[in-house]
Design a protein around this motif. Structure first.
Motif, mmCIF file in Angstrom:
data_model
loop_
_atom_site.group_PDB
_atom_site.id
_atom_site.type_symbol
_atom_site.label_atom_id
_atom_site.label_comp_id
_atom_site.label_asym_id
_atom_site.label_seq_id
_atom_site.Cartn_x
_atom_site.Cartn_y
_atom_site.Cartn_z
ATOM 1 N N ILE A 136 0.850 -1.190 0.000
ATOM 2 C CA ILE A 136 0.000 0.000 0.000
ATOM 3 C C ILE A 136 0.886 1.241 0.000
ATOM 4 C CG2 ILE A 136 -1.809 1.287 1.219
ATOM 5 C CD1 ILE A 136 -2.851 -1.381 0.415
ATOM 6 N N ASP A 137 0.627 2.157 -0.931
ATOM 7 C CA ASP A 137 1.287 3.461 -0.946
ATOM 8 C C ASP A 137 0.206 4.506 -0.659
ATOM 9 O OD1 ASP A 137 2.450 5.913 -1.506
ATOM 10 O OD2 ASP A 137 3.499 5.229 -3.298
ATOM 11 N N THR A 138 0.225 5.068 0.531
ATOM 12 C CA THR A 138 -0.859 5.943 0.988
ATOM 13 C C THR A 138 -0.705 7.394 0.531
ATOM 14 O OG1 THR A 138 0.298 6.364 3.084
ATOM 15 C CG2 THR A 138 -1.262 4.516 3.027
ATOM 16 N N THR A 139 0.252 7.682 -0.337
ATOM 17 C CA THR A 139 0.535 9.068 -0.716
ATOM 18 C C THR A 139 -0.701 9.792 -1.235
ATOM 19 O OG1 THR A 139 2.819 8.495 -1.286
ATOM 20 C CG2 THR A 139 1.955 10.560 -2.165
ATOM 21 N N VAL A 140 -1.454 9.162 -2.145
ATOM 22 C CA VAL A 140 -2.602 9.845 -2.743
ATOM 23 C C VAL A 140 -3.692 10.095 -1.694
ATOM 24 C CG1 VAL A 140 -3.777 7.720 -3.506
ATOM 25 C CG2 VAL A 140 -4.190 9.873 -4.715
ATOM 26 N N MET A 177 -9.458 -4.976 1.427
ATOM 27 C CA MET A 177 -8.789 -3.749 0.984
ATOM 28 C C MET A 177 -8.884 -2.670 2.046
ATOM 29 S SD MET A 177 -8.503 -2.273 -2.674
ATOM 30 C CE MET A 177 -8.275 -0.605 -3.218
ATOM 31 N N ALA A 178 -10.066 -2.515 2.648
ATOM 32 C CA ALA A 178 -10.238 -1.509 3.692
ATOM 33 C C ALA A 178 -9.329 -1.803 4.876
ATOM 34 C CB ALA A 178 -11.697 -1.464 4.132
ATOM 35 N N GLY A 179 -9.230 -3.072 5.262
ATOM 36 C CA GLY A 179 -8.370 -3.441 6.378
ATOM 37 C C GLY A 179 -6.916 -3.136 6.108
ATOM 38 N N ALA A 180 -6.449 -3.441 4.895
ATOM 39 C CA ALA A 180 -5.056 -3.180 4.544
ATOM 40 C C ALA A 180 -4.761 -1.687 4.537
ATOM 41 C CB ALA A 180 -4.743 -3.791 3.181
ATOM 42 N N ILE A 181 -5.689 -0.891 4.028
ATOM 43 C CA ILE A 181 -5.501 0.562 3.997
ATOM 44 C C ILE A 181 -5.522 1.136 5.405
ATOM 45 C CG2 ILE A 181 -6.604 2.726 3.287
ATOM 46 C CD1 ILE A 181 -7.354 1.324 0.660
ATOM 47 N N ALA A 182 -6.422 0.634 6.256
ATOM 48 C CA ALA A 182 -6.489 1.104 7.641
ATOM 49 C C ALA A 182 -5.188 0.828 8.376
ATOM 50 C CB ALA A 182 -7.656 0.443 8.364
ATOM 51 N N GLU A 224 -11.363 -11.741 10.900
ATOM 52 C CA GLU A 224 -9.958 -11.918 10.514
ATOM 53 C C GLU A 224 -9.403 -10.636 9.893
ATOM 54 O OE1 GLU A 224 -10.177 -15.309 7.986
ATOM 55 O OE2 GLU A 224 -9.896 -16.753 9.634
ATOM 56 N N THR A 225 -10.224 -9.954 9.095
ATOM 57 C CA THR A 225 -9.825 -8.676 8.522
ATOM 58 C C THR A 225 -9.579 -7.648 9.617
ATOM 59 O OG1 THR A 225 -10.963 -9.015 6.410
ATOM 60 C CG2 THR A 225 -10.606 -6.735 7.092
ATOM 61 N N CYS A 226 -10.470 -7.598 10.601
ATOM 62 C CA CYS A 226 -10.329 -6.657 11.710
ATOM 63 C C CYS A 226 -9.035 -6.909 12.478
ATOM 64 C CB CYS A 226 -11.517 -6.772 12.662
ATOM 65 S SG CYS A 226 -13.080 -6.180 11.987
ATOM 66 N N LEU A 227 -8.758 -8.162 12.798
ATOM 67 C CA LEU A 227 -7.547 -8.497 13.550
ATOM 68 C C LEU A 227 -6.290 -8.187 12.733
ATOM 69 C CD1 LEU A 227 -8.599 -11.857 15.248
ATOM 70 C CD2 LEU A 227 -8.302 -9.634 16.355
ATOM 71 N N ALA A 228 -6.328 -8.492 11.441
ATOM 72 C CA ALA A 228 -5.171 -8.200 10.588
ATOM 73 C C ALA A 228 -4.892 -6.700 10.558
ATOM 74 C CB ALA A 228 -5.415 -8.723 9.180
ATOM 75 N N ARG A 272 -3.275 -5.612 13.796
ATOM 76 C CA ARG A 272 -1.874 -6.057 13.879
ATOM 77 C C ARG A 272 -0.953 -5.189 13.023
ATOM 78 N NH1 ARG A 272 -4.281 -11.401 13.831
ATOM 79 N NH2 ARG A 272 -4.033 -11.463 11.561
ATOM 80 N N GLU A 273 -1.522 -4.601 11.952
ATOM 81 C CA GLU A 273 -0.714 -3.804 11.027
ATOM 82 C C GLU A 273 -0.659 -2.325 11.391
ATOM 83 O OE1 GLU A 273 1.207 -4.922 8.552
ATOM 84 O OE2 GLU A 273 0.694 -6.933 9.263
ATOM 85 N N GLY A 274 -1.349 -1.909 12.451
ATOM 86 C CA GLY A 274 -1.217 -0.512 12.869
ATOM 87 C C GLY A 274 -2.506 0.238 13.122
ATOM 88 N N CYS A 275 -3.661 -0.342 12.772
ATOM 89 C CA CYS A 275 -4.946 0.291 13.064
ATOM 90 C C CYS A 275 -5.250 0.120 14.565
ATOM 91 C CB CYS A 275 -6.043 -0.347 12.224
ATOM 92 S SG CYS A 275 -7.700 0.331 12.493
ATOM 93 N N GLU A 276 -5.729 1.177 15.207
ATOM 94 C CA GLU A 276 -5.970 1.138 16.654
ATOM 95 C C GLU A 276 -7.039 0.119 17.027
ATOM 96 O OE1 GLU A 276 -8.087 4.251 19.505
ATOM 97 O OE2 GLU A 276 -6.115 4.972 18.856
ATOM 98 N N ALA A 277 -8.143 0.095 16.326
ATOM 99 C CA ALA A 277 -9.232 -0.848 16.588
ATOM 100 C C ALA A 277 -10.177 -0.852 15.402
ATOM 101 C CB ALA A 277 -9.994 -0.489 17.867
ATOM 102 N N ALA A 278 -10.992 -1.897 15.316
ATOM 103 C CA ALA A 278 -11.968 -2.025 14.237
ATOM 104 C C ALA A 278 -13.359 -2.201 14.835
ATOM 105 C CB ALA A 278 -11.627 -3.212 13.341
ATOM 106 N N VAL A 279 -14.362 -1.860 14.055
ATOM 107 C CA VAL A 279 -15.743 -1.968 14.506
ATOM 108 C C VAL A 279 -16.571 -2.629 13.416
ATOM 109 C CG1 VAL A 279 -17.784 -0.749 15.349
ATOM 110 C CG2 VAL A 279 -15.512 0.173 15.834
#
Length: 308
Positions: free
Chosen positions: A172-176, A208-213, A264-268, A271-278
């Motif tokens: 993921i390149d978050t520049t844009v 995709m949303a999980g990876a971006i988060a 599984e998406t929420c946990l991933a 683990r990658e840096g998102c504070e929490a998922a709902v």
């Protein structure tokens, strides 16, 4: 009784709502929320307008919403009109070259621009992109092992199924996204990505949303669904879960079916840096605001670890 006296209780209730929201507004100011938008909330005109209003309000109070949308039913409808039969493996559409062209047309074209228009009609400024734009998402091919019946031995065997142009985020390149949010825009992202060789991949919107988060270090990942959240064995909403409690509920058969990949998406993501998922019911009007700005919340909060 005067008009002022009649309106006083209602005014007091409105003030109480704002006061309750204050600590949450301060907590999330300047933070990023990634919202996966799909299901009933996207298919109903009134619900879509309500969603757009909520997203614009989040931006107005200093939060940076990032919308990632799905569109499976709309892709299916278009394929049906074109006479193309769909086949699914573990909830993923087997996607040949013709199908991925239709998926990109529907997701990056019609749906993405409808959401952009709804947000702008609600007073916001939105930028519609796909994962292919500015190298946002580099995808890799997904294959699935599935169990198939071996009729001669009455057993089951593993078979590797080629899903075609179905992908998952590899980088993921978050520049844009960062440029858009810094300019006061709300990014609206279609779940399409490019492979290393330039091929187009259709990506599950939750994934995709999980990876971006995770890549953005978002304060929250929000998955809008067509259920109230995670329900316990008693049928009541479970307000909060972590990896250990999810494993226990899966072992007990309480968490099953389509809820498993969402968790599984929420946990991933966590683990990658998102504070929490709902996980939240997108059919409830203004459910996002109830979740983010009230003490009781409205869905199931997922963290990687208890109090993590």
């Amino acid at each position: 009784m005067s008009e002022t006296e009649t309106d006083a209780p209602d005014a007091g209730a409105k003030a109480s709502v704002l006061i309750e929201a204050l600590p949450f507004l301060r907590r999330y100011a300047g933070r990023t929320f990634v919202v996966k938008y799909g299901g009933h909330a996207m298919g109903d005109t009134a619900a879509a307008a309500s969603f757009a209003q909520d997203v614009v309000l989040l931006k107005a109070v200093g939060i940076n919403p990032v919308v990632v949308h799905g569109g499976g039913p709309q892709i299916g409808a278009m394929l049906g009109r074109l006479g193309v039969e769909s086949r699914f493996v573990d909830g993923l559409r087997v996607t040949d070259e013709a199908t991925v062209e239709v998926a990109e047309m529907v997701l990056s074209g019609a749906i993405n621009k409808q959401i952009v228009a709804a947000i702008q009609a609600a007073g916001g400024r939105a930028l519609g992109v796909s994962g292919k734009d500015a190298g946002l998402v580099t995808a890799r091919k997904v294959s699935r092992e599935t169990r198939a019946a071996d009729y001669e031995s009455d057993s089951a065997i593993e078979a590797l199924v080629d899903l075609g142009f179905v992908g998952e985020p590899a980088a993921i390149d978050t520049t844009v996204i960062e440029m858009a949010t810094a300019s006061g825009l709300i990014p609206v992202i279609a779940p399409i990505g490019s492979g290393e060789a330039g091929e187009t991949f259709n990506i599950n919107a939750d994934t995709m949303a999980g990876a971006i988060a995770g890549a953005l270090g978002a304060a929250r990942l929000l998955l809008l669904t067509d259920v109230a959240g995670v329900l316990g064995g008693d049928g009541q909403l479970v307000p909060e879960l972590d990896a250990d409690s999810i494993a226990k509920l899966r072992a007990a058969g309480v968490i099953k079916g389509g809820m498993i990949p969402k968790l599984e998406t929420c946990l991933a993501a966590t683990r990658e840096g998102c504070e929490a998922a709902v996980i939240l019911d997108g059919r409830v009007p203004h459910a996002m605001l109830l979740e983010f700005f009230t003490a009781s919340g409205a869905g199931t909060l997922v963290r990687a670890a208890e109090n993590g």
